[in-house]
Scaffold this active site. Structure first.
Site, PDB file in Angstrom:
ATOM      1  CE  LYS A 267      15.370  70.110  16.302  1.00 19.02           C
ATOM      2  NZ  LYS A 267      15.149  71.064  17.054  1.00 19.02           N
ATOM      3  CG  ASP A 272      20.093  72.591  19.080  1.00  9.76           C
ATOM      4  OD1 ASP A 272      20.876  73.304  18.449  1.00  9.76           O
ATOM      5  OD2 ASP A 272      18.962  73.079  18.993  1.00  9.76           O
ATOM      6  CE  LYS A 279      19.535  74.803  21.963  1.00 13.42           C
ATOM      7  NZ  LYS A 279      18.723  75.424  22.167  1.00 13.42           N
ATOM      8  CG  ASP A 290      17.006  69.074  19.291  1.00  9.80           C
ATOM      9  OD1 ASP A 290      15.960  69.124  19.330  1.00  9.80           O
ATOM     10  OD2 ASP A 290      17.659  70.339  18.452  1.00  9.80           O
ATOM     11  CG  ASP A 349      19.538  77.515  19.574  1.00  9.20           C
ATOM     12  OD1 ASP A 349      19.427  76.266  19.356  1.00  9.20           O
ATOM     13  OD2 ASP A 349      19.275  77.827  21.067  1.00  9.20           O
ATOM     14  CD  GLU A 351      18.240  73.214  15.831  1.00  8.73           C
ATOM     15  OE1 GLU A 351      18.167  74.498  16.383  1.00  8.73           O
ATOM     16  OE2 GLU A 351      17.936  72.253  16.181  1.00  8.73           O
ATOM     17  NE  ARG A 353      12.269  77.595  13.898  1.00 14.17           N
ATOM     18  CZ  ARG A 353      11.401  78.518  14.917  1.00 14.17           C
ATOM     19  NH1 ARG A 353      11.224  79.822  14.174  1.00 14.17           N
ATOM     20  NH2 ARG A 353      11.754  78.226  15.943  1.00 14.17           N
TER      21      ARG A 353
END
Ligand code: BES
Ligand code: MN
Ligand code: ZN
Length: 498
Positions: A267, A272, A279, A290, A349, A351, A353
């Protein structure tokens, strides 16, 4: 940093500093006894003085000890002999390093026979010491205007072993752990970099640099390429960002090209914000980490290439920012993934996956033997396992077991969570094939369930490193995990297939 292995007993050695263990209470190890003898009881006298009694995390530096060929002797507490274990070994190594970094000592000798063998062999102790040493001198000061003036003087560690049969295994462990440490340093640097520097384009450049150094094949797909491939899920995350998304692919061939590769998918969300499902502000800066899955894939690739392991390995990194904007994906949007499955995005959020699923479908074209994805995927994993343990889920129990063992061996542990079919129901959507979030419960598992819809064609495992990829608080920074676990796993695979 240099490391070496020597064979022999303490009285025959010389150097700037010898590290010698003391058990609680005031009990000498074999090497301490040898040095005590040639110094006419000097060490025993010190012990009698009471200045060190052998507790873990204590040490005492001796200068000018008469009768030895060492300029200094560092006595180091090992705790109670019967209680000595792996955890204490690692603590002792760290306290030894701390003590050494405070001195001007440049080279040091460790006697591995000081550390009781009942738990682990000398090759393991060497690996762990090499990794701990390189970690202890790691600094991230490239973004400071002046480098910090706290560099250690330590340059070389010699490991002294007392049976020659171990030499080959020890030397191999030294090479392997050095490569792991180099990989971890790359992973840490990428994680620690500011998100205005470490963008998807920057990750792509780093991958190309790695390819140049190690003669790998690099391909960078841009948004147009991804559109042609139908990666509607990945692209939906990138919509809100000014930074163009990249799909980074590196190929390493340590075997003939016909051999099925192992594929690592990392990933690479370089920041993020949560997107429209924004967030909270507190600690949002930490979401620069992230991309740690991507960073660990690049670090592992470096280690594997440095070791020239006889395996084929492909790295696939979906890289993007997750930003809010007028163009960004909204909760309720439905997108079509490369696999053809439609996804209702209920929370922007979730995101990770969404980008991983298209990368996992893309992995099919390599006819992989195994696919492992690595992702800072869920806050729920941090709640479940804390910062010590990586979450592991898999559609293949043998693969899961092999990864758990690699983590155990590398002191970079994971723990398996169930991926039973019953959990799949939590991802039902009224409007698309699948929703991108489950409910409030079992968040780490439902995230893996989502991914499992895209991994039916191969043996697959998922590592959730949300808790283990970095440390927050005063020691805020990337940890370099799970490069040790992954590299150890690949070393074991290379042995099994050769
Ligand atoms: N990158 C985060 C996961 C994360 C959170 C990693 C905290 C490290 C620390 C991920 O993209 C995310 O935001 N996940 C959401 C999923 C939720 C919306 C279902 C989460 O865990 O809150
Ligand atoms: Mn998120
Ligand atoms: Zn994320």
């Amino acid at each position: 940093m240099d490391f070496g292995i020597k064979f022999g007993t303490p009285e025959k050695q010389r150097g700037a500093c010898a590290v010698v263990g003391i058990f609680e209470s005031r009990k000498m190890t074999e090497s301490a006894k040898v040095l005590d003898k040639i110094t006419q009881g000097h060490i025993k006298n010190i012990l009698t003085s009471g200045d060190i009694d052998g507790k873990v995390n204590t040490s005492l530096l001796l200068h000018n000890v008469p009768g030895t060929q060492f300029k200094r002797i560092l006595l180091i507490g090992l705790g109670k002999e019967q209680e000595f274990n792996e955890k204490i070994f690692l603590a002792v190594i760290n306290s030894t390093l701390n003590a050494l970094h405070k001195t001007a000592v440049a080279d040091v000798m460790l006697f591995l026979s000081d550390f009781p063998n009942k738990v682990r062999t000398n090759d393991w102790k060497i690996s762990q010491t090499v990794i701990a040493t390189i970690s202890s001198i790691y600094r991230f000061d490239q973004l400071k205007s002046k480098p910090e003036n706290n560099q250690s003087k330590l340059r070389k560690i010699l490991f002294c072993i007392d049976t020659q049969e171990e030499l080959i295994a020890c030397e191999q462990a030294m090479q392997q752990s050095l490569a792991i440490a180099h990989g971890m340093n790359l992973t840490k640097d990428l994680g620690n970099l500011a998100p205005n520097i470490c963008t998807p384009t920057y990750l792509a450049t780093q991958a190309k640099d790695l390819a140049k150094t190690y003669k790998l094949k690099a391909s960078i797909l841009d948004e147009k390429d991804m559109e042609k491939l139908g990666m509607g899920s990945l692209l939906s995350v990138a919509r809100g960002s000014e930074q163009p998304a990249k799909l980074i692919v590196l190929e390493y061939y340590g075997l003939g090209k016909k051999e099925h590769p192992i594929v690592l998918v990392g990933k690479g969300v370089t920041f993020d914000t949560g997107g429209i499902s924004l967030k909270p502000a507190a600690e949002m800066d930490e979401m620069k980490f992230d991309m740690s899955g991507a960073g660990s894939v690049l670090g592992t690739m470096l280690a594997v290439a440095e070791l020239r392991l006889p395996i084929n390995l492909v790295a696939i990194i979906p890289a993007t920012e997750n930003m809010p904007s007028g163009n960004a994906t909204k909760p309720g949007d439905v997108v079509t993934s490369m696999s053809g499955q439609t996804i209702e995005i209920l929370n922007t959020d979730a995101e990770g996956r969404l980008i991983l699923c298209d990368a996992l479908t893309y992995a099919e074209r390599y006819n992989p033997k195994i696919v492992i994805d690595i992702a800072t995927l869920t806050g729920a994993c941090v709640i479940a396992l804390g910062n010590l343990t990586t979450g592991l889920m898999s559609n293949d129990d043998k693969l899961a077991q092999e990864l758990l063992e690699a983590g155990e061996q590398a002191a970079d542990r994971a723990w398996q969570l169930p991926l039973w079919d019953e959990y799949q129901d939590l991802l039902k959507s009224n409007f698309a094939d699948i929703a991108n979030i489950g409910g409030r419960t079992a968040g780490t598992i439902t995230a893996a369930c989502f991914l499992s819809r895209f991994t039916k064609k191969y043996r697959w495992a998922h590592l959730d490193i949300a808790g283990t990829a970095w440390k927050s608080g005063k020691d805020k920074g990337a940890s370099g995990r799970p490069v040790p676990l992954l590299t150890q796993f690949l070393i074991a695979q290379s042995r099994a297939s050769s």
